[in-house]
Structures are given as structure tokens and as C-alpha cells.
Motif scaffolding. Structure first.
Motif, PDB file in Angstrom:
ATOM      1  N   ILE A 241      48.305 -82.291  41.337  1.00 23.21           N
ATOM      2  CA  ILE A 241      48.392 -81.596  40.054  1.00 23.21           C
ATOM      3  C   ILE A 241      49.867 -81.346  39.782  1.00 23.21           C
ATOM      4  O   ILE A 241      50.510 -80.529  40.446  1.00 23.21           O
ATOM      5  N   ALA A 242      50.401 -82.076  38.814  1.00 22.97           N
ATOM      6  CA  ALA A 242      51.825 -81.954  38.497  1.00 22.97           C
ATOM      7  C   ALA A 242      52.098 -80.636  37.789  1.00 22.97           C
ATOM      8  O   ALA A 242      51.266 -80.116  37.043  1.00 22.97           O
ATOM      9  N   ALA A 243      53.249 -80.087  38.038  1.00 20.35           N
ATOM     10  CA  ALA A 243      53.663 -78.853  37.363  1.00 20.35           C
ATOM     11  C   ALA A 243      53.979 -79.136  35.900  1.00 20.35           C
ATOM     12  O   ALA A 243      54.282 -80.266  35.510  1.00 20.35           O
ATOM     13  N   ASP A 244      53.887 -78.099  35.090  1.00 19.27           N
ATOM     14  CA  ASP A 244      54.148 -78.254  33.656  1.00 19.27           C
ATOM     15  C   ASP A 244      55.604 -78.601  33.376  1.00 19.27           C
ATOM     16  O   ASP A 244      55.902 -79.327  32.426  1.00 19.27           O
ATOM     17  N   GLY A 245      56.489 -78.094  34.182  1.00 12.42           N
ATOM     18  CA  GLY A 245      57.909 -78.367  33.977  1.00 12.42           C
ATOM     19  C   GLY A 245      58.701 -77.948  35.196  1.00 12.42           C
ATOM     20  O   GLY A 245      58.190 -77.246  36.084  1.00 12.42           O
ATOM     21  N   TYR A 246      59.940 -78.391  35.233  1.00 10.52           N
ATOM     22  CA  TYR A 246      60.782 -78.103  36.383  1.00 10.52           C
ATOM     23  C   TYR A 246      62.077 -77.409  35.956  1.00 10.52           C
ATOM     24  O   TYR A 246      63.133 -77.652  36.535  1.00 10.52           O
ATOM     25  N   ASP A 247      62.008 -76.566  34.941  1.00 10.71           N
ATOM     26  CA  ASP A 247      63.221 -75.858  34.559  1.00 10.71           C
ATOM     27  C   ASP A 247      63.564 -74.843  35.647  1.00 10.71           C
ATOM     28  O   ASP A 247      62.689 -74.303  36.328  1.00 10.71           O
ATOM     29  N   THR A 248      64.842 -74.598  35.810  1.00 10.35           N
ATOM     30  CA  THR A 248      65.310 -73.758  36.908  1.00 10.35           C
ATOM     31  C   THR A 248      64.820 -72.316  36.789  1.00 10.35           C
ATOM     32  O   THR A 248      64.663 -71.634  37.805  1.00 10.35           O
ATOM     33  N   ALA A 249      64.555 -71.863  35.567  1.00  7.33           N
ATOM     34  CA  ALA A 249      64.071 -70.485  35.399  1.00  7.33           C
ATOM     35  C   ALA A 249      62.685 -70.305  36.014  1.00  7.33           C
ATOM     36  O   ALA A 249      62.421 -69.330  36.723  1.00  7.33           O
ATOM     37  N   SER A 250      61.780 -71.270  35.755  1.00  8.05           N
ATOM     38  CA  SER A 250      60.436 -71.172  36.327  1.00  8.05           C
ATOM     39  C   SER A 250      60.457 -71.400  37.837  1.00  8.05           C
ATOM     40  O   SER A 250      59.704 -70.770  38.584  1.00  8.05           O
ATOM     41  N   LEU A 251      61.330 -72.312  38.291  1.00  8.74           N
ATOM     42  CA  LEU A 251      61.439 -72.540  39.732  1.00  8.74           C
ATOM     43  C   LEU A 251      61.937 -71.293  40.448  1.00  8.74           C
ATOM     44  O   LEU A 251      61.513 -70.996  41.567  1.00  8.74           O
ATOM     45  N   ALA A 252      62.834 -70.560  39.805  1.00  4.52           N
ATOM     46  CA  ALA A 252      63.380 -69.359  40.428  1.00  4.52           C
ATOM     47  C   ALA A 252      62.305 -68.299  40.625  1.00  4.52           C
ATOM     48  O   ALA A 252      62.374 -67.503  41.571  1.00  4.52           O
ATOM     49  N   THR A 253      61.289 -68.274  39.756  1.00  5.73           N
ATOM     50  CA  THR A 253      60.216 -67.290  39.903  1.00  5.73           C
ATOM     51  C   THR A 253      59.163 -67.741  40.910  1.00  5.73           C
ATOM     52  O   THR A 253      58.451 -66.904  41.471  1.00  5.73           O
ATOM     53  N   GLN A 254      59.057 -69.043  41.162  1.00  4.36           N
ATOM     54  CA  GLN A 254      58.035 -69.565  42.070  1.00  4.36           C
ATOM     55  C   GLN A 254      58.506 -69.613  43.518  1.00  4.36           C
ATOM     56  O   GLN A 254      57.754 -69.285  44.427  1.00  4.36           O
TER      57      GLN A 254
END
Length: 428
Positions: A241-254
Motif C-alpha cells: 500500500i503506497a503512501a499518499d505522498g512523501y513530503d518532508t512535513a508528513s514524514l516528520a510526523t510519521q
């Protein structure tokens, strides 16, 4: 005669009762011997609650909590008892006032409340770092558990393929044994079929060993003895299941390692605030009571308030240098966090492309290559049954299909490994 009939009747009834009780106990015995079956979420939940390594982080965080509570405590009072202005022995005294006094001293340091609170906040932040460390370690253990689970799943499917192929070989061997007495086959082909059967059985040892290894590893992760027997859900199919996006802001929260870095930066900032308060003075009060040895002298006391001077040039250098050092470390960690997020972003894009390519390759092998090899084997086996082909040709076609089926499972195992690495980077 009647007595014998009565005894026979009693024996018969006793046997019926025994059989009836045995029939009632058999289902319960079967239930007791039923193997435990664990799904992947159940195994991960057991690791989260029982793994010893994870428990250590909680204990460390609790230790920091107690240390933070202790940080607001005052220093204990100092009590002293001694002499005051007492002459040395064999000294000549002029009057009673020269005899000196016995002095009792009480001293208490009065700390700055803001300093104590700042120190408490800093120590509490260390506990938050330990909690973040636990989340990072849990993510690593989850990835290990997933990989061992998928290895077990692949090994079980390999065993199914190998056992199904062995039934085909057994059929070929029986045909050869039936034909041999009528000179329709050679003795060498019978031995060849037997050799292929034994070779196929030897192939079972590898997946069986993989299952034993995965079972022991998962037991250790769940903090259980490695020899405890259990099963897994072999119908489970890992999905990408691919993630919706890989922006650094969302990665920082995950990502929990980013959370750990944020907590470390926050802890350093709190330490800076505590160090800045070092420029504030420390107060203390001292009370002295003198009891003169001469009755002609009155009892006396002394009260003194004291204050430190931390802004002195030779003392302020200490906390000013410490503050500059921690500010530099914070800047370095912020740059490291940015670089790590950018690297993760590129890695996830690459892993997604790799997974999609592997899925297409496996799909082609399953939908095109294996069906073609299966048709080849079916056609050759039909001709073999009609005695139009030799066993050697059929065995070659069977081996090609068998190897391709196992190769597909190996490719699926590589796909599962890549999916695990992908989810590990996303901290799923």
C-alpha cells in the motif's frame, strides 16, 4: 446361571459407560492438543507488551521521572558544633570573657525556584527521549517480526509445491514399474524416478529449516522459550500500500527517529534555559548561637545572609561556554534532521518503483511462464502415458516447471523483504 448372566450384564454396562466417557473426553483432548495459531498483528502485539528490550525503555523513563521530582528538593540544612574565640591551652586569661564560648551553627541554602523548575523540566525531557527510543526500537522489532513471518509463509508454500510435485513423481515411478515387466521401460528409468523422488524430498529440508528458524526467532521476540510450538495464518497475503505522498512535513510526523531527534533538540533547549538561570544568585542563611564558658558573659547570637555572585568574570565563563556549545549542537541536529528527511524521501520513491517492477515481473511469471510450462508438462505427460515419450523428457519438463514455481516464491520473498523495508522507513 442367573448370577453369571447378572455379572455379564454388569460388565457390559461398565464397558458401555467407559466407552461413553471416553467419547466425551476425546473432543476435549483434541482441543487441548490443538496448536496455537498466531496472526501477524497478534505477534506484533505480544512483542509490544512482552519484549524485554522494550521494557527497559519504560524503566529508564520512570527513573528520569523520579529524578525530576528530586530536582526540586532543597539541600539539607547544615548543623555545626564547635568553639568560638576559645584560647589555646596553657594561655593566660585576663578575665572571664577571655574563656570563649561554645558555638552552635545552623545553615540553610535557599535555592532559586526558577532554577529548580528549569532543572526539573530538563530531566523530564530525558524521559521523553527514552520513550521515543522505545518507538524506534519497536519499529525495528516489528520489521524483524514481519520478515520472519513472511519467511515462514514462503517456506510453507514451498513445501506445498514440493509435496505436490512429489505426487507427480510417484505416479511416474508407478507407471515405469508397471511397464518394466513388459519391456516397455528400462530399469534405469525406474531408478531415475526414484532418484528424483529422493532429490525432491531433500529439497524439503531447506524450507523446514527456515520455518524452525523463524519460529524460534519469533518466540524470542515475544519473550518466550524458542521451542514453543505454534502456527501462523498461511492464508495471509502481504500487500503493498503506497503512501499518499512523501513530503518532508508528513514524514516528520510519521518517523519516530525524527521524533527522537525533536525530543533531543527540545531537551537541549531546556538545558540552555537552565544554564541561563545560572547567572541568578544563590542565597543562604546562617545562624550562630554562642554559649560563653564564663557566667559573667551573656549568651550571644549571629544571623548572616549570604548571596553568590555568578556574574563575576571568572565564573560566568562556565555557563556561557556551555550555552554556546549546546546551541551549536542544536544547529547540527537540525541540519541532520533535514538531511535525513530528504534522504528518506528519495529512498521511498526508489523503493516504490522497485516494488512495482517486482510485482509486474512476478505477475508475468505467474500468468504467462508457469501456465506455459504447465501445458508443456501436461502434453508431455499425456504422450508419456500413451508410451510416445520417454520418462527423461517428462522429467525435464517437470523439473523446469518445479524450478520456475520455486523461483516465483523466491521472487515473492524478495518482494516481501522490500515491502517490509518500505514500511519500516514509513514507521508503519
Amino acid at each position: 446361571m442367573n448370577y453369571a448372566n447378572t455379572e455379564n450384564w454388569r460388565c457390559t454396562m461398565f464397558n458401555i459407560k467407559n466407552y461413553f466417557c471416553l467419547a466425551l473426553l476425546l473432543p476435549f483432548s483434541a482441543m487441548a492438543q490443538q496448536k496455537e495459531v498466531l496472526s501477524l498483528p497478534e505477534i506484533i502485539q505480544k512483542i509490544d507488551s512482552s519484549n524485554i528490550v522494550l521494557k527497559t525503555y519504560g524503566l529508564r523513563a520512570e527513573g528520569y521521572r523520579y529524578s525530576a521530582d528530586a530536582a526540586t528538593a532543597w539541600m539539607p540544612p547544615m548543623v555545626g558544633l564547635g568553639t568560638f574565640m576559645m584560647p589555646y591551652p596553657f594561655q593566660k586569661t585576663m578575665d572571664g570573657s577571655d574563656k570563649g564560648s561554645v558555638m552552635l551553627r545552623l545553615e540553610q541554602e535557599i535555592p532559586n525556584a526558577k532554577k529548580l523548575q528549569a532543572k526539573k523540566n530538563y530531566i523530564q525531557s530525558q524521559g521523553n527521549i527514552e520513550k521515543a527510543n522505545r518507538a524506534v526500537t519497536l519499529n525495528d522489532l516489528k520489521a524483524q517480526a514481519k520478515m520472519q513471518y513472511f519467511n515462514w509463509l514462503t517456506a510453507a508454500r514451498k513445501i506445498n509445491v514440493i509435496e505436490a510435485n512429489e505426487r507427480i513423481l510417484e505416479t511416474m515411478k508407478k507407471i515405469e514399474e508397471v511397464r518394466y515387466p513388459y519391456n516397455q521401460s528400462q530399469l534405469g528409468t525406474v531408478y531415475r524416478a526414484e532418484a528424483e523422488i529422493q532429490k525432491n524430498r531433500n529439497m524439503l529440508l531447506v524450507p523446514q529449516g527456515d520455518i524452525a528458524q523463524a519460529k524460534a526467532y519469533l518466540n524470542s521476540l515475544m519473550n518466550r522459550p524458542g521451542n514453543i510450538d505454534f502456527g501462523i495464518d498461511t492464508t495471509f497475503e502481504p500487500r503493498f500500500i503506497a503512501a499518499d505522498g512523501y513530503d518532508t512535513a508528513s514524514l516528520a510526523t510519521q518517523r519516530k527517529d525524527v521524533l527522537r531527534m525533536n525530543e533531543s533538540i527540545r531537551s537541549m533547549q531546556l538545558n540552555i534555559e537552565a544554564m541561563k538561570l545560572e547567572r541568578k544568585p544563590i542565597f543562604s542563611i546562617q545562624y550562630d548561637h554562642m554559649s560563653p564558658l564564663s557566667s559573667m558573659m551573656p549568651q550571644a547570637f549571629s544571623v548572616m545572609g549570604m548571596m553568590s555572585i555568578p556574574i563575576a568574570p571568572w565564573s560566568k565563563k562556565m555557563y556561557q561556554s556551555e550555552i554556546k556549545s549546546m546551541q551549536s549542537n542544536i544547529s547540527a541536529m537540525e541540519s541532520e534532521r533535514t538531511a535525513m528527511l530528504q534522504e528518506t524521501q528519495g529512498m521511498l520513491y526508489g523503493m516504490q518503483a522497485q516494488i512495482q517492477t517486482m510485482q509486474q515481473r512476478i505477475k508475468s511469471m505467474e500468468q504467462k511462464v508457469i501456465p506455459a510450462l504447465q501445458k508443456t508438462l501436461d502434453a508431455s505427460f499425456l504422450s508419456y502415458q500413451e508410451n510416445k515419450l520417454t520418462l527423461t523428457v517428462v522429467l525435464d519438463n517437470w523439473e523446469a516447471l518445479n524450478m520456475m514455481q520455486l523461483d516465483v516464491l523466491d521472487e515473492r520473498q524478495k518482494l516481501f523483504q522490500t515491502i517490509v523495508d518500505y514500511e519500516k522507513e514509513l514507521f508503519r
